[in-house]
Enzyme design. Sequence first.
Site, mmCIF file in Angstrom:
data_model
loop_
_atom_site.group_PDB
_atom_site.id
_atom_site.type_symbol
_atom_site.label_atom_id
_atom_site.label_comp_id
_atom_site.label_asym_id
_atom_site.label_seq_id
_atom_site.Cartn_x
_atom_site.Cartn_y
_atom_site.Cartn_z
ATOM 1 C CE1 TYR A 186 -3.993 1.936 0.406
ATOM 2 C CE2 TYR A 186 -3.650 2.429 2.413
ATOM 3 C CZ TYR A 186 -4.431 2.534 1.460
ATOM 4 O OH TYR A 186 -5.318 3.570 1.580
ATOM 5 N NE ARG B 294 -6.402 12.307 -5.428
ATOM 6 C CZ ARG B 294 -6.480 11.407 -4.588
ATOM 7 N NH1 ARG B 294 -5.568 10.600 -4.641
ATOM 8 N NH2 ARG B 294 -7.570 11.171 -3.662
ATOM 9 C CE LYS C 218 -7.046 3.004 -1.581
ATOM 10 N NZ LYS C 218 -7.133 3.843 -0.308
ATOM 11 C CD GLU D 169 -9.185 4.744 -3.444
ATOM 12 O OE1 GLU D 169 -10.150 3.888 -2.587
ATOM 13 O OE2 GLU D 169 -8.728 5.623 -2.773
ATOM 14 C CG ASP D 170 -6.457 7.312 -5.509
ATOM 15 O OD1 ASP D 170 -7.076 7.563 -4.627
ATOM 16 O OD2 ASP D 170 -5.368 6.898 -5.500
ATOM 17 C CG ASP E 256 -10.921 4.834 0.192
ATOM 18 O OD1 ASP E 256 -11.532 4.895 1.317
ATOM 19 O OD2 ASP E 256 -10.137 4.634 -0.047
ATOM 20 C CG ASP E 257 -9.635 9.258 -2.868
ATOM 21 O OD1 ASP E 257 -8.684 8.660 -2.319
ATOM 22 O OD2 ASP E 257 -10.089 8.561 -3.975
ATOM 23 C CG ASN F 132 -1.388 8.887 1.396
ATOM 24 O OD1 ASN F 132 -0.465 8.855 2.365
ATOM 25 N ND2 ASN F 132 -2.389 8.777 1.593
HETATM 26 N N1 LIG Z 1 -4.475 9.738 4.297
HETATM 27 C C1 LIG Z 1 -5.574 9.378 3.548
HETATM 28 O O1 LIG Z 1 -6.217 8.570 3.858
HETATM 29 C C2 LIG Z 1 -5.776 10.025 2.068
HETATM 30 C C3 LIG Z 1 -4.968 10.916 1.608
HETATM 31 N N2 LIG Z 1 -5.066 11.781 0.289
HETATM 32 C C4 LIG Z 1 -4.315 12.391 -0.057
HETATM 33 O O2 LIG Z 1 -4.637 13.834 0.064
HETATM 34 C C5 LIG Z 1 -3.919 14.634 -1.215
HETATM 35 C C6 LIG Z 1 -5.301 15.188 -1.923
HETATM 36 O O3 LIG Z 1 -6.284 14.328 -2.399
HETATM 37 P P1 LIG Z 1 -7.515 15.119 -2.965
HETATM 38 O O4 LIG Z 1 -8.109 15.884 -2.072
HETATM 39 O O5 LIG Z 1 -8.295 13.835 -3.634
HETATM 40 O O6 LIG Z 1 -6.989 15.934 -4.176
HETATM 41 P P2 LIG Z 1 -7.638 17.002 -5.090
HETATM 42 O O7 LIG Z 1 -7.000 17.169 -6.355
HETATM 43 O O8 LIG Z 1 -9.027 16.836 -5.174
HETATM 44 O O9 LIG Z 1 -7.301 18.279 -4.047
HETATM 45 C C7 LIG Z 1 -6.014 18.893 -3.879
HETATM 46 C C8 LIG Z 1 -6.434 20.273 -3.206
HETATM 47 O O10 LIG Z 1 -4.926 20.753 -3.043
HETATM 48 C C9 LIG Z 1 -4.967 22.107 -3.396
HETATM 49 N N3 LIG Z 1 -3.581 22.447 -3.738
HETATM 50 C C10 LIG Z 1 -2.708 21.910 -4.710
HETATM 51 N N4 LIG Z 1 -1.694 22.527 -4.547
HETATM 52 C C11 LIG Z 1 -1.614 23.571 -3.457
HETATM 53 C C12 LIG Z 1 -0.858 24.344 -2.849
HETATM 54 N N5 LIG Z 1 0.379 24.571 -3.253
HETATM 55 N N6 LIG Z 1 -1.284 25.287 -1.904
HETATM 56 C C13 LIG Z 1 -2.449 24.987 -1.367
HETATM 57 N N7 LIG Z 1 -3.281 24.133 -2.005
HETATM 58 C C14 LIG Z 1 -3.051 23.378 -2.935
HETATM 59 C C15 LIG Z 1 -5.603 21.984 -4.497
HETATM 60 O O11 LIG Z 1 -5.985 23.375 -4.925
HETATM 61 P P3 LIG Z 1 -6.854 24.072 -6.198
HETATM 62 O O12 LIG Z 1 -8.162 23.185 -5.913
HETATM 63 O O13 LIG Z 1 -7.021 25.250 -6.258
HETATM 64 O O14 LIG Z 1 -6.505 23.118 -7.115
HETATM 65 C C16 LIG Z 1 -6.816 21.327 -4.033
HETATM 66 O O15 LIG Z 1 -7.787 22.083 -3.585
HETATM 67 C C17 LIG Z 1 -3.433 13.227 -2.083
HETATM 68 O O16 LIG Z 1 -2.067 13.510 -1.822
HETATM 69 C C18 LIG Z 1 -3.990 12.212 -1.470
HETATM 70 O O17 LIG Z 1 -2.907 11.223 -1.488
HETATM 71 C C19 LIG Z 1 -6.330 11.337 -0.209
HETATM 72 C C20 LIG Z 1 -7.374 10.722 0.406
HETATM 73 C C21 LIG Z 1 -7.026 9.901 1.615
HETATM 74 C C1 LIG Z 2 -5.115 6.892 1.018
HETATM 75 C C2 LIG Z 2 -5.622 7.317 -0.461
HETATM 76 O O1 LIG Z 2 -6.969 6.955 -0.651
HETATM 77 C C3 LIG Z 2 -5.058 8.335 -1.164
HETATM 78 O O2 LIG Z 2 -3.954 8.756 -0.994
HETATM 79 O O3 LIG Z 2 -5.852 8.651 -2.302
HETATM 80 MG MG LIG Z 3 -7.328 7.259 -2.663
#
Ligand SMILES: NC(=O)C1=CN([C@@H]2O[C@H](COP(=O)(O)OP(=O)(O)OC[C@H]3O[C@@H](n4cnc5c(N)ncnc54)[C@H](OP(=O)(O)O)[C@@H]3O)[C@@H](O)[C@H]2O)C=CC1
Ligand SMILES: CC(=O)C(=O)O
Ligand SMILES: [Mg+2]
Length: 643
Positions: A191, A244, A262, A334-335, A357-358, A499
């Site tokens: 993972y 993504r 997953k 997912e993603d 999931d996200d 991540n």
């Molecule tokens: N720990 C866990 O279980 C999980 C972790 N994640 C992680 O979270 C991260 C984001 O995922 P997700 O929300 O799906 O992605 P998205 O693409 O939906 O969201 C990313 C966000 O980050 C913003 N962003 C990007 N660059 C910057 C920066 N330099 N400064 C400020 N804001 C910024 C984007 O802004 P804008 O909207 O303006 O483009 C957007 O709002 C990934 O790395 C993913 O691996 C996700 C799901 C689960």
């Molecule tokens: C953990 C997860 O789902 C992610 O980083 O997208």
């Molecule tokens: Mg994910």
Amino acid sequence: MFSSTRCAFLNNAGLGGCGSICEGARKRSSPMTVVCMTPSSSRSVDRNSSVVMETPLKELKKDSAVADVDGDSVSAGGPQDVYGEDRATEDQFVTPWSVSVASGYTLLRDPHFNKGLAFSEKERDAHYLRGLLPPTVIPQETQVKKMIRHIRQYQVPLQKYMAMMDLQERNERLFYTLLINHVEELLPVVYTPTVGEACQKYGSIFMRPQGLYISLKEKGKIREVLRNWPEKNIQVVVVTDGERILGLGDLGCQGMGIPVGKLSLYTALGGVRPSACLPITIDVGTNNEELLNDELYIGLKQRRATGQEYAELMHEFMTALKQTYGEKVLIQFEDFANHNAFDLLEKYRSTHLVFNDDIQGTASVVLAGLVAALKLVGGNLADHRFLFLGAGEAGTGIAELIALETSKQTNSPLEEVRKNIWLVDSKGLIVSSRKDSLQHFKKPWAHEHEPVRNLLDAVNQIKPTVLIGTSGQGRTFTKEVIEAMASNNEKPIILSLSNPTSQSECTAEEAYKWSQGRAIFASGSPFPPVEYEGKVFAPGQANNAYIFPGFGLGLIMSGTIRVHDDLLLAASEALASQVSQENYDKGLIYPPFTNIRKISAHIAAKVAAKAYELGLATRLPQPKDLVKFAESCMYTPSYRSYR
Ligand SMILES: NC(=O)C1=CN([C@@H]2O[C@H](COP(=O)(O)OP(=O)(O)OC[C@H]3O[C@@H](n4cnc5c(N)ncnc54)[C@H](OP(=O)(O)O)[C@@H]3O)[C@@H](O)[C@H]2O)C=CC1
Ligand SMILES: CC(=O)C(=O)O
Ligand SMILES: [Mg+2]
């Protein structure tokens, strides 16, 4: 050597207890395969179940060859008419299925039944294995010891990953026993973070395909493609379109590593049978120039399809899943990139059993961590102020669930409690003056405030007690940001959720060092313990892996047909309740993964109980003790004896 006799066996669904997710009775069994008789290939299906059939089958129209496995047939044939025998008529096409007992060389190469050196003397005689194995017989425990030594000899994480995938392809039960017994050590291998690197290099490292690929080329034929998958009793599908992948961006078709990973966790952590799990990658192209120019890229070499073309493919896919596997198949998105993720969830949440999931799993796990953290920090959710870096799926998903829970706790309107939650995106703090240009999922968070361009200014002006990173951008929680959090709070809560490790907003060491050891810290990908000024700090892992396996098990075992936000709250509460005093004493806000199957059973039970309460569960009557029931439903990968 092979017998294709007329066989009458019980399908798992007929075993009582937890129905189709149970492994079936623990008794001697034959390694039974069902083979499709084509000149060039033979395919095995439905190994764990047993079927009632004879060969050759009566003629059958291809389009109706497979009935919906849970009995909710969309066409004639009745419940359990898995191979469409009853629906056949004289002029219809048929796939000539035949039942056979796997043995000899074939048995050794079937990952579902292979036991390697653990085949007993009797089994070696009965299944034509003499001479195909060296003479020694060793138990599974010894094989596990040998395999963990083998994995540990690799220094490079990607090599460990490849060794694990190789084992999964050779001996499934050994793979899962190893993963369950060494879960803390092997989770980072199968993972995050290693799966991220595997996806980036997927084209060059893989010899054998895993999962099902559905590309634009398959438009109009998706039901047929689903039928090519060898298993028929599918209960969980994890699907990505690769746009993504973790915080690594668009990896196109190579995102397949994510659904595969997953679903390994669905089995290892949540006890869903491997044969009931289906990893799928939808390939609509990629906008990743590097991949488009890579001769080893495994996907369609074209830019991503969007708009109507994308929506039509997804709609055909969603319809085909339900027609093939029935109303109760769980579909985990997912993603996906956020511009599709929110819309897909909205579009299908009322017609399918879908879960993102996200957005949702992450929200549930983070809320659990926050509830636990309040035991260390004090106060209720309503007493805290939250600031997110990143306002996408994870950020707004978590924000919304915190608001929902706070609103329930305080009996206040959602709009009111949202005012304590602030988000920063790539353009700065989300404020009301930006409202017209914001994506719809950000609008509820556009509060009255002057524009703020960067995170440090936002921390200084908003003065959050909790800082959450969901930006996918590594090292954005700088020394100044963490110091500002530490100067405003006795115990700042800092979660770097992005991540893989390279994208984490800060490391555990940075969080503890820059806050003088006062931060309550957890991260999406694991960090080793940190020693700071003579004290050892053990960071927790705030990852949706805590939630989705147990959540999915709860939905499946109760026959739940729709996901409701209250189910996410129930899962969150169940996870928070599993944090022990011993964990708190170490500053942990999540329990260790070593107990994850027990934790998953509790999550499943709470989710199922809520589903029954809401009238969403269809498995009746409701079992009395849902925790015991969940445990009884869980797949265990110890070897079975073959007659
Ligand atoms: N720990 C866990 O279980 C999980 C972790 N994640 C992680 O979270 C991260 C984001 O995922 P997700 O929300 O799906 O992605 P998205 O693409 O939906 O969201 C990313 C966000 O980050 C913003 N962003 C990007 N660059 C910057 C920066 N330099 N400064 C400020 N804001 C910024 C984007 O802004 P804008 O909207 O303006 O483009 C957007 O709002 C990934 O790395 C993913 O691996 C996700 C799901 C689960
Ligand atoms: C953990 C997860 O789902 C992610 O980083 O997208
Ligand atoms: Mg994910």
